[in-house]
Design a protein around this motif. Structure first.
Motif, PDB file in Angstrom:
ATOM      1  N   ALA A   1      36.560  40.480  48.645  1.00 54.25           N
ATOM      2  CA  ALA A   1      36.135  39.387  47.628  1.00 54.25           C
ATOM      3  C   ALA A   1      37.331  38.336  47.911  1.00 54.25           C
ATOM      4  O   ALA A   1      36.869  37.016  47.323  1.00 54.25           O
ATOM      5  CB  ALA A   1      36.569  39.821  46.177  1.00 54.25           C
ATOM      6  N   TRP A   2      38.468  38.401  47.967  1.00 53.10           N
ATOM      7  CA  TRP A   2      39.449  37.336  48.442  1.00 53.10           C
ATOM      8  C   TRP A   2      39.109  36.474  49.699  1.00 53.10           C
ATOM      9  O   TRP A   2      39.874  35.432  49.850  1.00 53.10           O
ATOM     10  CB  TRP A   2      40.800  37.813  48.581  1.00 53.10           C
ATOM     11  N   ALA A   3      38.671  36.996  50.677  1.00 46.87           N
ATOM     12  CA  ALA A   3      38.434  36.320  51.750  1.00 46.87           C
ATOM     13  C   ALA A   3      37.720  34.836  51.683  1.00 46.87           C
ATOM     14  O   ALA A   3      38.403  33.953  52.208  1.00 46.87           O
ATOM     15  CB  ALA A   3      37.643  37.326  52.839  1.00 46.87           C
ATOM     16  N   PRO A   4      36.745  34.845  51.283  1.00 47.29           N
ATOM     17  CA  PRO A   4      35.714  33.337  51.071  1.00 47.29           C
ATOM     18  C   PRO A   4      36.921  32.541  50.257  1.00 47.29           C
ATOM     19  O   PRO A   4      36.926  31.475  50.279  1.00 47.29           O
ATOM     20  CB  PRO A   4      34.435  33.714  50.392  1.00 47.29           C
ATOM     21  N   VAL A   5      37.540  33.193  49.066  1.00 46.98           N
ATOM     22  CA  VAL A   5      38.289  32.197  48.228  1.00 46.98           C
ATOM     23  C   VAL A   5      39.547  31.669  49.068  1.00 46.98           C
ATOM     24  O   VAL A   5      39.979  30.425  48.918  1.00 46.98           O
ATOM     25  CB  VAL A   5      38.887  32.982  47.068  1.00 46.98           C
ATOM     26  N   ALA A   6      39.983  32.642  49.591  1.00 48.52           N
ATOM     27  CA  ALA A   6      41.251  32.199  50.492  1.00 48.52           C
ATOM     28  C   ALA A   6      40.863  31.243  51.459  1.00 48.52           C
ATOM     29  O   ALA A   6      41.515  30.156  51.848  1.00 48.52           O
ATOM     30  CB  ALA A   6      42.086  33.220  51.311  1.00 48.52           C
ATOM     31  N   GLN A   7      39.598  31.322  52.194  1.00 52.13           N
ATOM     32  CA  GLN A   7      39.112  30.539  53.188  1.00 52.13           C
ATOM     33  C   GLN A   7      38.969  29.169  52.505  1.00 52.13           C
ATOM     34  O   GLN A   7      39.363  27.987  53.293  1.00 52.13           O
ATOM     35  CB  GLN A   7      37.612  30.949  53.712  1.00 52.13           C
ATOM     36  N   ARG A   8      38.430  28.955  51.388  1.00 52.47           N
ATOM     37  CA  ARG A   8      38.379  27.770  50.638  1.00 52.47           C
ATOM     38  C   ARG A   8      39.667  26.954  50.234  1.00 52.47           C
ATOM     39  O   ARG A   8      39.810  25.874  50.696  1.00 52.47           O
ATOM     40  CB  ARG A   8      37.492  27.878  49.285  1.00 52.47           C
TER      41      ARG A   8
ATOM     42  N   THR B   1      40.159  46.960  28.233  1.00 49.55           N
ATOM     43  CA  THR B   1      39.821  46.768  29.516  1.00 49.55           C
ATOM     44  C   THR B   1      40.527  45.829  30.260  1.00 49.55           C
ATOM     45  O   THR B   1      41.072  44.868  29.473  1.00 49.55           O
ATOM     46  CB  THR B   1      38.432  46.301  29.875  1.00 49.55           C
ATOM     47  N   VAL B   2      41.382  46.094  31.421  1.00 46.82           N
ATOM     48  CA  VAL B   2      42.276  45.183  32.101  1.00 46.82           C
ATOM     49  C   VAL B   2      41.637  44.648  33.135  1.00 46.82           C
ATOM     50  O   VAL B   2      41.170  45.439  33.959  1.00 46.82           O
ATOM     51  CB  VAL B   2      43.639  45.816  32.497  1.00 46.82           C
ATOM     52  N   ALA B   3      41.432  43.284  33.091  1.00 44.04           N
ATOM     53  CA  ALA B   3      40.852  42.582  34.420  1.00 44.04           C
ATOM     54  C   ALA B   3      41.624  42.674  35.601  1.00 44.04           C
ATOM     55  O   ALA B   3      42.793  42.370  35.589  1.00 44.04           O
ATOM     56  CB  ALA B   3      40.303  41.227  33.995  1.00 44.04           C
ATOM     57  N   THR B   4      40.912  43.057  36.729  1.00 39.79           N
ATOM     58  CA  THR B   4      41.710  43.165  38.038  1.00 39.79           C
ATOM     59  C   THR B   4      41.613  41.642  38.600  1.00 39.79           C
ATOM     60  O   THR B   4      40.831  40.708  38.419  1.00 39.79           O
ATOM     61  CB  THR B   4      41.033  44.042  38.981  1.00 39.79           C
ATOM     62  N   ALA B   5      42.528  41.455  39.696  1.00 35.33           N
ATOM     63  CA  ALA B   5      42.776  40.121  40.251  1.00 35.33           C
ATOM     64  C   ALA B   5      41.289  39.870  40.882  1.00 35.33           C
ATOM     65  O   ALA B   5      40.745  38.559  41.163  1.00 35.33           O
ATOM     66  CB  ALA B   5      43.636  40.044  41.297  1.00 35.33           C
ATOM     67  N   ALA B   6      40.444  40.773  41.558  1.00 33.38           N
ATOM     68  CA  ALA B   6      39.274  40.729  42.192  1.00 33.38           C
ATOM     69  C   ALA B   6      38.385  40.118  41.044  1.00 33.38           C
ATOM     70  O   ALA B   6      37.280  39.686  41.576  1.00 33.38           O
ATOM     71  CB  ALA B   6      38.810  41.671  42.701  1.00 33.38           C
ATOM     72  N   ALA B   7      38.392  40.458  39.962  1.00 33.76           N
ATOM     73  CA  ALA B   7      37.437  39.957  38.932  1.00 33.76           C
ATOM     74  C   ALA B   7      37.742  38.587  38.499  1.00 33.76           C
ATOM     75  O   ALA B   7      36.842  38.012  37.799  1.00 33.76           O
ATOM     76  CB  ALA B   7      37.365  40.834  37.526  1.00 33.76           C
ATOM     77  N   LEU B   8      38.740  37.950  38.818  1.00 36.35           N
ATOM     78  CA  LEU B   8      38.962  36.648  38.297  1.00 36.35           C
ATOM     79  C   LEU B   8      37.947  35.582  38.906  1.00 36.35           C
ATOM     80  O   LEU B   8      37.692  35.751  40.118  1.00 36.35           O
ATOM     81  CB  LEU B   8      40.477  35.961  38.984  1.00 36.35           C
ATOM     82  N   PRO B   9      37.602  34.551  38.453  1.00 34.07           N
ATOM     83  CA  PRO B   9      36.604  33.444  38.837  1.00 34.07           C
ATOM     84  C   PRO B   9      37.272  32.904  39.922  1.00 34.07           C
ATOM     85  O   PRO B   9      38.620  32.616  40.216  1.00 34.07           O
ATOM     86  CB  PRO B   9      36.641  32.445  37.732  1.00 34.07           C
TER      87      PRO B   9
END
Length: 367
Positions: free
Chosen positions: A48-55, A2-10
């Motif tokens: 999924a990336w929106a709140p992370v980029a916001q931080r 299984t290859v983890a996607t970027a969206a699955a990263l913590p």
């Protein structure tokens, strides 16, 4: 497999990845304004990336307008139900021309997860008949946010007395960085009476008078300007200091620090910021020291002396040498560093290059 996607990263890992895509990612966000164009684009990639980029965008808030305008914007966002204020780790604010303490207190109160307040005040001239301080109500407002563990104060006006108040308001401070002038206090020269009991890192690039330390003071990292603040001021705690970064004045006769280095039994890392490296300095380095750090400028001036110090094993426990350089080395600089590198290789000492000007520029970790 299984290859983890970027969206699955913590999210914590994604924040670090986003911030390291800045053109100046090797510089600390604490000192260099972020180039946020690329980071803002990440917020549009997926939900999924929106709140992370916001931080990543807002965790260190450095207003590009005056503090009052920034407060108005922040209040509007909070009123709209947007939680940007919750992601702010560090807040950089100026008292402004009118020394507006109310704006500072109100802005801090809007950031419930704030870890680091950096406050700046420039001299405005004239007399200082009244000491500028937070009012009792403003102190209560500040005290409502007890998440703050880091305080930086660059106060260049002698009429401002807010630093002692902040030290009392936030007793859980572990990091304190003071620059500039202490407040005028004709009746009491030692104006700061209280040192936070959990303080671990103290940076003094100023003439702030501090209380006499006792052996219970838990400071482990000390950064001082040796021209204004001698190591003798810290005699009770020298035995517990593990990291010392000292800015050495050109005239070594003004510095009493060398004779006290031998008392620092717990010292693990010594970083020297100096214009030249003298024989007394080399002789004063503790023999048990495992880690030395230097600015690149010092290495360029005295590479042979440093190489000899390393090669002759005058520091018997030395395991690592760090050279701080903010820019990539050119050919001339590489040749000078190679002299030190060859000595390190010969005696199995690790040579590290860090792209920071010195310890003042290394990013802080809010653990």
């Amino acid at each position: 497999m299984t290859v983890a996607t970027a969206a699955a990263l913590p999210p914590e890992l994604l924040v670090q990845v986003f911030e390291h895509t800045r053109p100046d990612a090797h510089r600390s966000l604490d000192w260099v304004p972020a180039q946020c164009t690329g980071i803002a684009a990440y917020a549009l990639v997926c939900r999924a990336w929106a709140p992370v980029a916001q931080r990543a965008l807002f965790r260190i808030a450095v207003p590009r307008t005056d503090s009052r305008s920034f407060l108005n914007t922040l209040q509007s966002l909070v009123a709209e139900g947007r939680d940007l204020a919750r992601v702010v780790d560090k807040l950089v604010l100026s008292l402004g021309d009118v020394w507006d303490t109310e704006t500072i207190a109100t802005t801090v109160a809007l950031c419930p997860n704030l870890r680091h307040l950096s406050i700046f005040a420039q001299s405005r001239g004239g007399s200082y008949d009244d000491l500028i301080s937070f009012t009792a109500r403003e102190v209560d407002v500040l005290a409502s946010v007890q998440t703050v563990t880091h305080l930086s104060a660059r106060i260049f006006a002698p009429g401002i007395g807010i630093v002692p108040q902040l030290l009392c308001v936030w007793p859980n401070l572990t990091y304190l960085d003071l620059r500039g002038h202490p407040p005028l206090s004709p009746s009491n020269q030692r104006f700061i009476h209280f040192v936070p009991p959990r303080l671990r890192e103290l940076r003094l690039h100023s003439t702030y008078p501090l209380p006499i330390y006792d052996e219970a003071t838990p400071v482990e990292t000390l950064v001082i300007d040796g021209l204004h603040i001698p190591l003798s001021d810290f005699l009770p705690v020298l035995g517990r200091i593990t990291k010392l970064h000292i800015l050495v004045p050109f005239d070594m006769m003004q510095l009493d620090s060398l004779q006290h280095l031998s008392r620092m039994d717990s010292l693990q890392e010594l970083i020297i910021s100096a214009d030249e490296l003298t024989a007394p300095m080399l002789d004063a380095f503790p023999h048990h020291l495992p880690h030395l750090g230097f600015r690149l400028r010092l290495v360029l001036q005295r590479p042979d002396d440093l190489a000899r110090l390393i090669r002759e094993r005058r520091l018997r426990a030395l395991r690592a040498v760090t050279i701080y350089s903010v820019e990539k080395l050119d050919g001339y600089e590489e040749n000078k560093v190679d002299i030190v590198r060859a000595a390190c290789v010969k005696v199995n000492v690790t040579l590290r290059m860090l792209r920071y000007e010195d310890l003042w520029d290394v990013p802080l970790v809010y653990s």
